[in-house]
Design a protein around this motif. Structure first.
Motif, PDB file in Angstrom:
ATOM      1  N   GLY A 175       0.793  -1.225   0.000  1.00  0.00           N
ATOM      2  CA  GLY A 175       0.000   0.000   0.000  1.00  0.00           C
ATOM      3  C   GLY A 175       0.820   1.267   0.000  1.00  0.00           C
ATOM      4  O   GLY A 175       0.285   2.355   0.220  1.00  0.00           O
ATOM      5  N   LYS A 176       2.129   1.156  -0.259  1.00  0.00           N
ATOM      6  CA  LYS A 176       3.005   2.325  -0.195  1.00  0.00           C
ATOM      7  C   LYS A 176       3.503   2.718  -1.587  1.00  0.00           C
ATOM      8  O   LYS A 176       3.715   1.880  -2.456  1.00  0.00           O
ATOM      9  N   GLU A 177       3.690   4.004  -1.777  1.00  0.00           N
ATOM     10  CA  GLU A 177       4.161   4.515  -3.063  1.00  0.00           C
ATOM     11  C   GLU A 177       5.529   3.933  -3.388  1.00  0.00           C
ATOM     12  O   GLU A 177       6.423   3.891  -2.545  1.00  0.00           O
ATOM     13  N   THR A 195      -5.491  -1.097  -1.447  1.00  0.00           N
ATOM     14  CA  THR A 195      -5.129  -2.347  -0.751  1.00  0.00           C
ATOM     15  C   THR A 195      -4.798  -3.450  -1.756  1.00  0.00           C
ATOM     16  O   THR A 195      -5.037  -4.629  -1.501  1.00  0.00           O
ATOM     17  N   GLN A 196      -4.226  -3.076  -2.879  1.00  0.00           N
ATOM     18  CA  GLN A 196      -4.050  -4.007  -3.997  1.00  0.00           C
ATOM     19  C   GLN A 196      -3.353  -5.301  -3.592  1.00  0.00           C
ATOM     20  O   GLN A 196      -3.814  -6.403  -3.914  1.00  0.00           O
ATOM     21  N   ASN A 220       3.989   1.371   9.742  1.00  0.00           N
ATOM     22  CA  ASN A 220       3.146   2.542   9.454  1.00  0.00           C
ATOM     23  C   ASN A 220       2.120   2.285   8.358  1.00  0.00           C
ATOM     24  O   ASN A 220       1.792   3.190   7.579  1.00  0.00           O
ATOM     25  N   ASN A 221       1.614   1.047   8.290  1.00  0.00           N
ATOM     26  CA  ASN A 221       0.580   0.753   7.289  1.00  0.00           C
ATOM     27  C   ASN A 221      -0.402  -0.303   7.772  1.00  0.00           C
ATOM     28  O   ASN A 221      -1.019  -1.016   6.968  1.00  0.00           O
ATOM     29  N   GLU A 222      -0.565  -0.414   9.091  1.00  0.00           N
ATOM     30  CA  GLU A 222      -1.532  -1.384   9.613  1.00  0.00           C
ATOM     31  C   GLU A 222      -2.922  -1.139   9.034  1.00  0.00           C
ATOM     32  O   GLU A 222      -3.695  -2.084   8.832  1.00  0.00           O
ATOM     33  N   GLU A 223      -3.237   0.118   8.761  1.00  0.00           N
ATOM     34  CA  GLU A 223      -4.562   0.439   8.236  1.00  0.00           C
ATOM     35  C   GLU A 223      -4.799  -0.145   6.849  1.00  0.00           C
ATOM     36  O   GLU A 223      -5.942  -0.397   6.455  1.00  0.00           O
ATOM     37  N   VAL A 224      -3.725  -0.370   6.086  1.00  0.00           N
ATOM     38  CA  VAL A 224      -3.863  -0.986   4.764  1.00  0.00           C
ATOM     39  C   VAL A 224      -4.352  -2.424   4.930  1.00  0.00           C
ATOM     40  O   VAL A 224      -5.283  -2.865   4.239  1.00  0.00           O
ATOM     41  N   GLY A 240      -8.087  -3.870   3.892  1.00  0.00           N
ATOM     42  CA  GLY A 240      -8.170  -4.977   2.949  1.00  0.00           C
ATOM     43  C   GLY A 240      -8.932  -6.163   3.506  1.00  0.00           C
ATOM     44  O   GLY A 240      -9.762  -6.767   2.809  1.00  0.00           O
ATOM     45  N   LEU A 241      -8.679  -6.494   4.764  1.00  0.00           N
ATOM     46  CA  LEU A 241      -9.379  -7.623   5.374  1.00  0.00           C
ATOM     47  C   LEU A 241     -10.848  -7.302   5.590  1.00  0.00           C
ATOM     48  O   LEU A 241     -11.719  -8.154   5.395  1.00  0.00           O
ATOM     49  N   LYS A 242     -11.124  -6.064   5.984  1.00  0.00           N
ATOM     50  CA  LYS A 242     -12.498  -5.664   6.295  1.00  0.00           C
ATOM     51  C   LYS A 242     -13.389  -5.723   5.068  1.00  0.00           C
ATOM     52  O   LYS A 242     -14.562  -6.133   5.147  1.00  0.00           O
ATOM     53  N   LYS A 243     -12.854  -5.317   3.920  1.00  0.00           N
ATOM     54  CA  LYS A 243     -13.689  -5.260   2.715  1.00  0.00           C
ATOM     55  C   LYS A 243     -13.818  -6.618   2.017  1.00  0.00           C
ATOM     56  O   LYS A 243     -14.611  -6.764   1.094  1.00  0.00           O
ATOM     57  N   SER A 244     -13.038  -7.593   2.473  1.00  0.00           N
ATOM     58  CA  SER A 244     -13.190  -8.935   1.899  1.00  0.00           C
ATOM     59  C   SER A 244     -14.466  -9.557   2.441  1.00  0.00           C
ATOM     60  O   SER A 244     -15.011  -9.125   3.449  1.00  0.00           O
TER      61      SER A 244
END
Length: 268
Positions: A23-25, A37-38, A58-62, A66-70
């Motif tokens: 999820g990072k650039e 969340t690719q 610094n990306n726990e939210e990613v 991702g898990l939530k929308k599955s």
């Protein structure tokens, strides 16, 4: 998927996915979040249910998004995260606040495994931090607790002063640094070993050997390494930003290495 039973009877998938650049650039560790969340989406579609995260990434939210929308129930996932102790320990109140942030970012009311990310040079504080984890474990917020990057002296400290022994010790284990002695110590205490960056250290010479071995089984050099790791009873958390390679990293349960091939890999 093969599972390993931890010392508190919790089962953990023996192959998981690392997430520290997801999820990072630019797929860079220090990159800003892209807002998508690719990689998590691909991993879930490929069959991953074990994900390794950390506050330090610094990306726990990613991962949480991702898990939530599955469409897959939360209980089907095994989520690991870690208390950021790279700079030491900020005290009990600090730990509680950081844990609350992790749960919010991961969009869950529990995590399957929570680790102390790094040891530091204050033994009393390490025991204090472990006691915090034990409290959450007792309350069921953490289903298992463990440590990361702990050496023998740090494990002995927890074993002597803690109420519960760590379920896992997540350590480096890869070509050129198999860490056999520390893995043996973990095993002697019924502590499972998780290998971070299990595909690190593959130079051209090692790659050639691994490809020769892989050709015997119709497998890639990465699949050979991962198979070698799990045949040592080591849990692995490889990471890939490529959907096909993600799938390959899971496809390691239909062959067994010969003793000769294991010896060749051990000597790389």
């Amino acid at each position: 998927m093969k599972h390993m039973t931890l010392n508190n009877t919790i089962e953990i998938p023996i192959v998981g996915s690392g997430t520290n650049t997801f999820g990072k650039e630019g797929n860079q560790y220090t990159g800003a979040l892209r807002g998508d969340t690719q990689e998590i989406d691909w991993a879930i579609a490929n069959g991953y249910r074990h994900f390794d995260s950390a506050q330090l990434y610094n990306n726990e939210e990613v991962l949480g998004k991702g898990l939530k929308k599955s469409s897959i129930p939360r209980e089907d996932f095994f989520i690991t995260t870690k208390l950021n102790t790279r700079e030491g320990f900020g005290g009990t109140d600090w730990a509680h606040a950081e844990i609350k942030k992790s749960l919010e970012k991961l969009q869950t009311d529990y995590v399957d495994q929570f680790l102390i990310h790094f040891p530091w040079d204050n033994h009393d504080e390490i025991v204090e931090a472990w006691n915090v984890l034990e409290d959450y474990y007792n309350r069921g917020v953490f289903k298992s607790i463990g440590v990361s990057n702990f050496e023998k002296e740090h494990l002995e400290l927890i074993l002597e002063h803690g109420h519960f022994k760590p379920a896992v010790n997540q350590i480096p284990s890869y070509i050129g640094k198999w860490n056999e002695d520390l893995i043996a110590i973990n095993k002697s205490q019924d502590i499972a070993t998780v290998a971070w960056s299990p595909l690190r250290g593959i130079d051209e010479n090692a790659k050639q050997v691994l490809e020769e071995i892989g050709n015997q089984y119709g497998k890639t050099y990465a699949q050979v390494i991962l198979r070698y790791q799990i045949e040592r009873d080591v849990i692995v958390i490889p990471k890939s930003h490529n959907k096909e390679r993600q799938a390959q990293n899971l496809d390691i349960f239909d062959f067994n290495l010969t003793s000769n091939n294991r010896e060749r890999i051990a000597n790389l």
